[in-house]
Design a protein around this motif. Structure first.
Motif, mmCIF file in Angstrom:
data_model
loop_
_atom_site.group_PDB
_atom_site.id
_atom_site.type_symbol
_atom_site.label_atom_id
_atom_site.label_comp_id
_atom_site.label_asym_id
_atom_site.label_seq_id
_atom_site.Cartn_x
_atom_site.Cartn_y
_atom_site.Cartn_z
ATOM 1 N N GLU A 15 41.410 40.282 46.925
ATOM 2 C CA GLU A 15 41.408 39.073 47.756
ATOM 3 C C GLU A 15 40.533 38.023 47.117
ATOM 4 O OE1 GLU A 15 40.167 39.539 51.792
ATOM 5 O OE2 GLU A 15 41.972 40.623 52.293
ATOM 6 N N GLY A 19 42.021 34.511 45.986
ATOM 7 C CA GLY A 19 41.449 33.328 46.635
ATOM 8 C C GLY A 19 40.891 32.369 45.600
ATOM 9 N N THR A 20 40.228 32.929 44.556
ATOM 10 C CA THR A 20 39.647 32.089 43.515
ATOM 11 C C THR A 20 40.746 31.409 42.725
ATOM 12 O OG1 THR A 20 37.766 33.614 43.358
ATOM 13 C CG2 THR A 20 38.085 32.119 41.542
#
Length: 188
Positions: A15, A19-20
């Motif tokens: 995640e 997300g990054t």
């Protein structure tokens, strides 16, 4: 805590990586698409404001120039009005002076005409008076003497001489001595 469990403070790695990557893609899209559009809009707005300011300054300068021109024209109009007033005063004074000269000339003409008319009437009255005085004095002399003095030329000569002496102020009262023929004059 079990072996397969991760501590609650550490994030789930897939995640975090996902997300990054999404965050970096989002930053890249914003940096390449949105920021240039915003900067372009900002520059257009800034140039429009600067252009508006420049136009406003130019309009202000034009308005000030128009105001200066208006004030100069107003000053010229005032000067012209003052000059016209002065000319009108001078013309009015000249008209008044001319009317006075005309009135004086007319007055002198009327006075001269009246004097001539009075002189003519005086002369006419003198002629009428002479003839009447001559007739009356002859009639009176005839009554006093008692005889008719019919020699008209002689009567007229005596009367004319008598009246001329009276007019000249040389004649003094006279007495008649002698008869009807030789009425001698005796001046006292």
């Amino acid at each position: 805590m079990g072996e397969g469990e991760s501590p609650p403070i550490l994030p789930y790695m897939p995640e975090l990586v996902f997300g990054t990557v999404i965050f970096l893609a989002f930053l890249w899209i914003i940096a390449k698409k949105v920021v240039p559009n915003l900067e372009k809009a900002y520059e257009e707005r800034a140039s429009a404001i600067e252009g508006g300011i420049a136009k406003a300054e130019k309009a202000q300068e034009e308005a000030e120039a128009a105001l200066r021109e208006y004030r100069a024209q107003l000053a010229e109009a005032r000067d012209e009005a003052a000059r016209i007033r002065e000319e009108a005063k001078e013309q009015g004074a000249a008209i008044v002076a001319d009317m006075r000269r005309q009135a004086q000339a007319e007055s002198a003409r009327i006075t001269e005409t009246a004097h001539r008319q009075i002189e003519a009437e005086r002369h006419q009255a003198m002629v009428a008076l002479r003839s009447e005085v001559g007739r009356l004095s002859t009639e009176l002399a005839s009554r006093i003497v008692g005889e008719s003095l019919e020699d008209e030329a002689r009567q007229r000569g005596i009367v004319d001489r008598f009246l001329a002496d009276l007019e000249a102020g040389e004649r003094q009262p006279t007495t008649v001595a002698g008869g009807p023929e030789g009425a001698e004059r005796t001046d006292s």
